[in-house]
Design a protein around this motif. Sequence first.
Motif, PDB file in Angstrom:
ATOM      1  N   THR A  18     117.554  99.880  22.186  1.00 54.38           N
ATOM      2  CA  THR A  18     118.088 101.072  22.872  1.00 54.38           C
ATOM      3  C   THR A  18     118.406 102.178  21.862  1.00 54.38           C
ATOM      4  O   THR A  18     118.040 103.342  22.060  1.00 54.38           O
ATOM      5  N   GLU A  21     115.105 103.614  20.281  1.00 55.18           N
ATOM      6  CA  GLU A  21     114.394 104.539  21.173  1.00 55.18           C
ATOM      7  C   GLU A  21     115.157 105.843  21.347  1.00 55.18           C
ATOM      8  O   GLU A  21     114.561 106.914  21.445  1.00 55.18           O
ATOM      9  N   PHE A  25     113.832 109.578  20.453  1.00 56.39           N
ATOM     10  CA  PHE A  25     113.874 110.628  21.460  1.00 56.39           C
ATOM     11  C   PHE A  25     114.623 111.858  20.944  1.00 56.39           C
ATOM     12  O   PHE A  25     114.188 112.992  21.129  1.00 56.39           O
ATOM     13  N   THR A  98     117.975 103.303  31.750  1.00 55.05           N
ATOM     14  CA  THR A  98     117.631 104.655  32.209  1.00 55.05           C
ATOM     15  C   THR A  98     116.789 105.342  31.141  1.00 55.05           C
ATOM     16  O   THR A  98     117.174 105.387  29.971  1.00 55.05           O
ATOM     17  N   ASP A  99     115.651 105.897  31.558  1.00 57.74           N
ATOM     18  CA  ASP A  99     114.769 106.563  30.607  1.00 57.74           C
ATOM     19  C   ASP A  99     115.500 107.751  29.955  1.00 57.74           C
ATOM     20  O   ASP A  99     116.241 108.481  30.625  1.00 57.74           O
ATOM     21  N   ASN A 100     115.249 107.937  28.667  1.00 64.49           N
ATOM     22  CA  ASN A 100     115.977 108.965  27.911  1.00 64.49           C
ATOM     23  C   ASN A 100     115.698 110.394  28.370  1.00 64.49           C
ATOM     24  O   ASN A 100     116.448 111.310  28.015  1.00 64.49           O
ATOM     25  N   THR A 101     114.643 110.607  29.159  1.00 64.86           N
ATOM     26  CA  THR A 101     114.399 111.957  29.683  1.00 64.86           C
ATOM     27  C   THR A 101     115.599 112.431  30.517  1.00 64.86           C
ATOM     28  O   THR A 101     115.765 113.631  30.739  1.00 64.86           O
ATOM     29  N   GLN A 204     114.434 107.853  35.904  1.00 63.45           N
ATOM     30  CA  GLN A 204     113.442 106.773  35.865  1.00 63.45           C
ATOM     31  C   GLN A 204     114.188 105.571  35.304  1.00 63.45           C
ATOM     32  O   GLN A 204     114.749 105.651  34.205  1.00 63.45           O
ATOM     33  N   TRP A 205     114.223 104.514  36.055  1.00 60.69           N
ATOM     34  CA  TRP A 205     115.106 103.380  35.708  1.00 60.69           C
ATOM     35  C   TRP A 205     114.345 102.065  35.806  1.00 60.69           C
ATOM     36  O   TRP A 205     113.624 101.837  36.772  1.00 60.69           O
TER      37      TRP A 205
END
Length: 274
Positions: A18, A21, A25, A98-101, A204-205
């Motif tokens: 985590t 990433e 990001f 949860t996606d970092n976006t 996005q999960w």
Amino acid sequence: MLQLVVPAYNEQDRLPRTLRELRRFVRAHRGTLGEVEVVVVDNASTDRTADVAREADSVALPVRVVTCRVRGKGAAVAAGVAATDADVVGFLDADGATDNTALLEGLRRLALGAHVAVGSRAADGSHAQARHSALRENGARRYRELTARIVPGVADTQCGFKLFDGDLARAVFAELRTTGFSFDVEVLARCQIAGASVVEFPVQWVDVPGSTFEPLRHGPASFWALATISRRLRPLRVAAAGLAAASAVPALHAHERPAGAPSLALVGGTAVEA
Ligand SMILES: Nc1nc2c(ncn2[C@@H]2O[C@H](COP(=O)(O)OP(=O)(O)O)[C@@H](O)[C@H]2O)c(=O)[nH]1
Ligand SMILES: [Mg+2]
């Protein structure tokens, strides 16, 4: 500056990826995100959580470790928020579900005027890939029906990703009493009562194996906590409604408030006119 709190209870296996990433990001989106710091809250872990967090510390993404001996995700996030001083403060789960976006989208919502940006698996445009048991799914449905009454307008209080105006987060978390998984509900309700703008945005999960939420163990306590939160916040709501009726505009910050209108200060769990 953006500070991100990551509550972590025995997360030596899920936390390194985590943080890796997240660092990647942050590097790729430095222009939009600016300086970012992570505050990992080691929640009385019995594994190497604190060590793996310290090992992830880097110039690109500084990682600070805070210790919280009171067990529970709510207690852990509150301890992390208390250790922040940034304009924008958020929290996310150690599993990186949860996606970092969501960082970009959440910040965009704050820039548009929201005080709280709530990552949601129920908002249009979200995608949630879950592998939960039927027991957990049913419990979650009933839980959402109940939270909708406490936090109107928020369909998913439990996705582990939220961004806040930093001062608001520090004020509200200082009053937080729920130490377990239902803390998000109390936090969001307190924000709404204080007159903050709380908005959901799609995320996005993906369900990451190794969840620390055990339906049979944590489920009943999570439901019970909702009843306690409702009861505890009732006097605040009544006071807020009275102030709203008196002023028509109960706003959060003095500089946003028309001269003469009252604001809500959450003092000792009671709304008082400030
Ligand atoms: N179960 C549990 N989780 C905690 C505690 N303190 C912090 N956490 C963190 O809360 C987050 C919960 O996420 P997760 O285990 O993936 O649960 P789920 O996503 O709701 O299934 C993780 O980052 C945990 O490490 C605690 O005392 N108990
Ligand atoms: Mg998870």
